[in-house]
Design a protein around this motif. Structure first.
Motif, PDB file in Angstrom:
ATOM      1  N   TRP A  48       0.822  -1.211   0.000  1.00 20.42           N
ATOM      2  CA  TRP A  48       0.000   0.000   0.000  1.00 20.42           C
ATOM      3  C   TRP A  48       0.856   1.261   0.000  1.00 20.42           C
ATOM      4  O   TRP A  48       0.452   2.292  -0.556  1.00 20.42           O
ATOM      5  CB  TRP A  48      -0.964  -0.008   1.181  1.00 20.42           C
ATOM      6  CG  TRP A  48      -2.056  -1.022   0.983  1.00 20.42           C
ATOM      7  CD1 TRP A  48      -2.249  -2.175   1.694  1.00 20.42           C
ATOM      8  CD2 TRP A  48      -3.065  -0.991  -0.022  1.00 20.42           C
ATOM      9  NE1 TRP A  48      -3.317  -2.861   1.187  1.00 20.42           N
ATOM     10  CE2 TRP A  48      -3.845  -2.167   0.136  1.00 20.42           C
ATOM     11  CE3 TRP A  48      -3.392  -0.104  -1.038  1.00 20.42           C
ATOM     12  CZ2 TRP A  48      -4.921  -2.454  -0.681  1.00 20.42           C
ATOM     13  CZ3 TRP A  48      -4.464  -0.390  -1.868  1.00 20.42           C
ATOM     14  CH2 TRP A  48      -5.216  -1.551  -1.683  1.00 20.42           C
ATOM     15  N   PHE A  49       2.034   1.196   0.585  1.00 20.29           N
ATOM     16  CA  PHE A  49       2.953   2.336   0.545  1.00 20.29           C
ATOM     17  C   PHE A  49       3.332   2.662  -0.896  1.00 20.29           C
ATOM     18  O   PHE A  49       3.394   3.828  -1.291  1.00 20.29           O
ATOM     19  CB  PHE A  49       4.201   2.025   1.370  1.00 20.29           C
ATOM     20  CG  PHE A  49       5.195   3.148   1.445  1.00 20.29           C
ATOM     21  CD1 PHE A  49       4.991   4.215   2.308  1.00 20.29           C
ATOM     22  CD2 PHE A  49       6.329   3.139   0.658  1.00 20.29           C
ATOM     23  CE1 PHE A  49       5.917   5.254   2.385  1.00 20.29           C
ATOM     24  CE2 PHE A  49       7.255   4.171   0.719  1.00 20.29           C
ATOM     25  CZ  PHE A  49       7.053   5.229   1.585  1.00 20.29           C
ATOM     26  N   SER A  52      -0.017   3.715  -3.185  1.00 20.91           N
ATOM     27  CA  SER A  52      -0.564   5.057  -3.004  1.00 20.91           C
ATOM     28  C   SER A  52       0.070   6.060  -3.957  1.00 20.91           C
ATOM     29  O   SER A  52      -0.623   6.917  -4.528  1.00 20.91           O
ATOM     30  CB  SER A  52      -0.373   5.509  -1.551  1.00 20.91           C
ATOM     31  OG  SER A  52       1.001   5.487  -1.192  1.00 20.91           O
ATOM     32  N   GLU A  53       1.368   5.958  -4.178  1.00 23.41           N
ATOM     33  CA  GLU A  53       2.044   6.874  -5.104  1.00 23.41           C
ATOM     34  C   GLU A  53       1.603   6.624  -6.538  1.00 23.41           C
ATOM     35  O   GLU A  53       1.311   7.563  -7.301  1.00 23.41           O
ATOM     36  CB  GLU A  53       3.557   6.727  -4.985  1.00 23.41           C
ATOM     37  CG  GLU A  53       4.322   7.669  -5.906  1.00 23.41           C
ATOM     38  CD  GLU A  53       5.817   7.459  -5.846  1.00 23.41           C
ATOM     39  OE1 GLU A  53       6.550   8.458  -5.766  1.00 23.41           O
ATOM     40  OE2 GLU A  53       6.257   6.291  -5.893  1.00 23.41           O
ATOM     41  N   ALA A  55      -1.112   5.274  -7.607  1.00 19.37           N
ATOM     42  CA  ALA A  55      -2.510   5.660  -7.830  1.00 19.37           C
ATOM     43  C   ALA A  55      -2.581   7.113  -8.294  1.00 19.37           C
ATOM     44  O   ALA A  55      -3.355   7.457  -9.197  1.00 19.37           O
ATOM     45  CB  ALA A  55      -3.319   5.459  -6.552  1.00 19.37           C
ATOM     46  N   GLY A 103      -1.961   6.347   7.837  1.00 22.59           N
ATOM     47  CA  GLY A 103      -2.907   6.880   6.863  1.00 22.59           C
ATOM     48  C   GLY A 103      -2.437   8.221   6.319  1.00 22.59           C
ATOM     49  O   GLY A 103      -2.567   8.518   5.128  1.00 22.59           O
ATOM     50  N   LEU A 106       0.292   7.676   3.764  1.00 24.37           N
ATOM     51  CA  LEU A 106      -0.223   7.312   2.446  1.00 24.37           C
ATOM     52  C   LEU A 106      -0.771   8.535   1.713  1.00 24.37           C
ATOM     53  O   LEU A 106      -0.618   8.659   0.493  1.00 24.37           O
ATOM     54  CB  LEU A 106      -1.312   6.247   2.579  1.00 24.37           C
ATOM     55  CG  LEU A 106      -0.868   4.911   3.185  1.00 24.37           C
ATOM     56  CD1 LEU A 106      -2.038   3.922   3.203  1.00 24.37           C
ATOM     57  CD2 LEU A 106       0.307   4.319   2.422  1.00 24.37           C
ATOM     58  N   LEU A 107      -1.376   9.463   2.436  1.00 25.05           N
ATOM     59  CA  LEU A 107      -1.880  10.687   1.809  1.00 25.05           C
ATOM     60  C   LEU A 107      -0.730  11.529   1.265  1.00 25.05           C
ATOM     61  O   LEU A 107      -0.816  12.078   0.153  1.00 25.05           O
ATOM     62  CB  LEU A 107      -2.688  11.492   2.828  1.00 25.05           C
ATOM     63  CG  LEU A 107      -3.253  12.832   2.324  1.00 25.05           C
ATOM     64  CD1 LEU A 107      -4.196  12.612   1.140  1.00 25.05           C
ATOM     65  CD2 LEU A 107      -3.975  13.565   3.462  1.00 25.05           C
ATOM     66  N   ARG A 109       2.068  10.399   0.258  1.00 28.66           N
ATOM     67  CA  ARG A 109       2.550   9.676  -0.931  1.00 28.66           C
ATOM     68  C   ARG A 109       1.668   9.973  -2.143  1.00 28.66           C
ATOM     69  O   ARG A 109       2.165  10.102  -3.269  1.00 28.66           O
ATOM     70  CB  ARG A 109       2.563   8.173  -0.657  1.00 28.66           C
ATOM     71  CG  ARG A 109       3.613   7.730   0.333  1.00 28.66           C
ATOM     72  CD  ARG A 109       4.979   7.676  -0.308  1.00 28.66           C
ATOM     73  NE  ARG A 109       5.102   6.513  -1.179  1.00 28.66           N
ATOM     74  CZ  ARG A 109       6.122   6.324  -2.013  1.00 28.66           C
ATOM     75  NH1 ARG A 109       7.073   7.229  -2.128  1.00 28.66           N
ATOM     76  NH2 ARG A 109       6.183   5.229  -2.757  1.00 28.66           N
ATOM     77  N   VAL A 110       0.371  10.091  -1.936  1.00 27.96           N
ATOM     78  CA  VAL A 110      -0.533  10.408  -3.042  1.00 27.96           C
ATOM     79  C   VAL A 110      -0.217  11.794  -3.603  1.00 27.96           C
ATOM     80  O   VAL A 110      -0.088  11.986  -4.821  1.00 27.96           O
ATOM     81  CB  VAL A 110      -1.999  10.335  -2.578  1.00 27.96           C
ATOM     82  CG1 VAL A 110      -2.927  10.920  -3.643  1.00 27.96           C
ATOM     83  CG2 VAL A 110      -2.396   8.892  -2.286  1.00 27.96           C
ATOM     84  N   LEU A 377       0.690  -0.480 -10.475  1.00 31.04           N
ATOM     85  CA  LEU A 377      -0.312  -0.768  -9.447  1.00 31.04           C
ATOM     86  C   LEU A 377      -0.734  -2.232  -9.480  1.00 31.04           C
ATOM     87  O   LEU A 377      -0.812  -2.903  -8.448  1.00 31.04           O
ATOM     88  CB  LEU A 377      -1.547   0.116  -9.668  1.00 31.04           C
ATOM     89  CG  LEU A 377      -1.503   1.543  -9.145  1.00 31.04           C
ATOM     90  CD1 LEU A 377      -2.737   2.302  -9.607  1.00 31.04           C
ATOM     91  CD2 LEU A 377      -1.411   1.558  -7.627  1.00 31.04           C
TER      92      LEU A 377
END
Length: 433
Positions: A48-49, A52-53, A55, A103, A106-107, A109-110, A377
């Motif tokens: 997920w780390f 997130s990027e 995505a 969390g 992850l944000l 990273r987005v 992904l």
């Protein structure tokens, strides 16, 4: 190709290289980094780390490209993307002292991915703008990508053994370098050439693009090119779906190795982050060094053999890695993966340039990177899920046969593109191409 264009090709390739190093620095020690940032550090958290990027890459790659086509400017947008990426990496490094939960990580990273993909995709688009041979230019991009991944995997592994956060600081420095390097390059986008001005003012570029790109259609209506229109033109070009499909699968395999490959070599062969990074470099090294000559080769012999035959050999070599009973054999197979991957990659990217019109290159390459990011992904998700549910060997088989499958299914379409024929895409008439 004059000396100025050669220097700019080198500068842009260095920018692509630096972006890739900044990303891959984090991969070898991803489990240690995730733990330092408050995550579990297992395969699921690492997945997920990374997801997130990518995505954000999927969502924003086409938007950056279409915006650059609509404004007729690329350089200012690359600088904005790189500087935004620097800010996000620095914020990520401060997470342990800020007490932000996973969390929040992850944000960050987005948001960082949304900026970074602009610098990456538009640097590649500027290579497309140079001319002098599409295979040659995409070979330069490919060698930068491969060498960036090779250097990043080795250096990132070494840095992470010293401090899990060290790769994050390194990534911020590299994106700062991208901003500085790109600011020295002449903006050769069709819009910039028509306006005859420099690339320092995004607002002026937007005004010029409205004047330069606006045309009257057959019904007398004003067809001014904006981001939405450019994106629609690319979406409506079915032939681009062929290299996009190959780009998706090729990046799927890269995502697979970046996540599952690292855990595989650490779990099965007992390697630390540095050792896993070295083995990953066995793939990325030849993948990097052979990109440029393979791109030139595809200009000479056409795209069919490098794309189709190369993909089949690439898929077979992936399965061999998972079947290898020893570290020595697995590392040797990784070299073969790199060689065959280098055969496929620049020819696939060159197909995008072959098909796209000059004023669609930003959106076309953005579309390619959207599918590539979707591939990453999928590689993370499919690889991580299949490795946990089925086992490492089975995961290698799934990914390897996916690469072989796309080559067999799309071989006819690639042959027709390579010979200049129109391409029939299921559900789309050839007249639409």
């Amino acid at each position: 190709m004059n000396d100025s264009a050669r220097r700019e090709r080198l500068t842009l390739a260095l920018s692509v290289w630096a972006v890739l190093v900044s990303q891959v620095l984090l991969y070898p020690g991803v489990s240690d980094l995730v733990r330092a940032l408050g995550g579990a550090g297992d395969l699921d958290a690492g997945m997920w780390f990374l997801v997130s990027e990518y995505a954000a890459f999927v969502v924003f790659a086409g938007l950056w490209g279409a915006l650059s086509d609509a404004t007729g400017r690329r350089v200012p947008l690359i600088v904005v993307g790189a500087v935004g990426g620097v800010a996000c990496y620095l914020l990520l490094s401060a997470v342990p002292s800020l007490g932000v939960g996973f969390g929040g990580v992850l944000l960050i990273r987005v948001v960082g991915g949304a900026f970074t993909i602009g610098a990456f995709s538009l640097s590649m688009t500027m290579l497309m703008d140079l001319g002098g041979g599409n295979g040659r230019n995409m070979g330069a991009a490919g060698i930068a990508i491969g060498l960036g991944a090779a250097v990043g995997s080795v250096v990132g592994g070494r840095l992470s053994t010293a401090d899990p956060l060290a790769p994050v600081y390194g990534a911020a420095v590299l994106l700062g370098l991208v901003a500085v390097l790109t600011a020295t390059v002449t903006d050769r986008s069709p819009g910039a050439e028509r306006s005859g001005s420099g690339a320092s003012d995004v607002a002026a570029a937007d005004t010029n693009s409205r004047d330069d790109l606006g045309t009257n259609g057959p019904d007398g209506t004003d067809e001014r090119a904006g981001a939405r229109k450019v994106l629609r033109k690319v979406v409506d070009r079915p032939a681009l779906r062929v290299p996009y499909a190959f780009g998706f699968i090729d990046r799927l395999t890269a995502g697979f190795f970046s996540l599952v490959g690292i855990y595989y070599f650490r779990d099965v062969f007992g390697l630390d982050a540095f050792g896993a990074g070295l083995v990953l470099a066995m793939f990325f090294g030849p993948f990097a060094l052979l990109q440029y000559p393979m791109g030139v080769l595809s200009d000479r012999i056409g795209r069919f053999l490098p794309v189709v035959v190369g993909s089949i050999l690439y898929g077979v070599s992936i399965v061999v890695v998972g079947a290898s009973p020893s570290l020595t054999l697995a590392a040797g197979a990784m070299v073969l993966v790199g060689v065959f991957g280098a055969l496929v990659s620049p020819a696939t990217m060159a197909l995008v340039t072959d098909i796209a019109d000059a004023d669609e290159r930003g959106a076309a390459m953005g579309g390619f990177n959207i599918f590539g990011s979707l591939g990453f992904l999928t590689g993370f998700l499919l690889g991580g899920s299949s490795a946990e549910l089925l086992g490492y060997f089975e995961a290698f088989v799934v990914v390897g046969f996916t690469e072989i499958g796309i080559a067999l299914v799309a071989s006819r379409a690639v042959r027709r593109l390579a010979t200049g024929e129109s391409v029939a895409v299921p559900g789309v008439s050839e007249a639409d191409d």
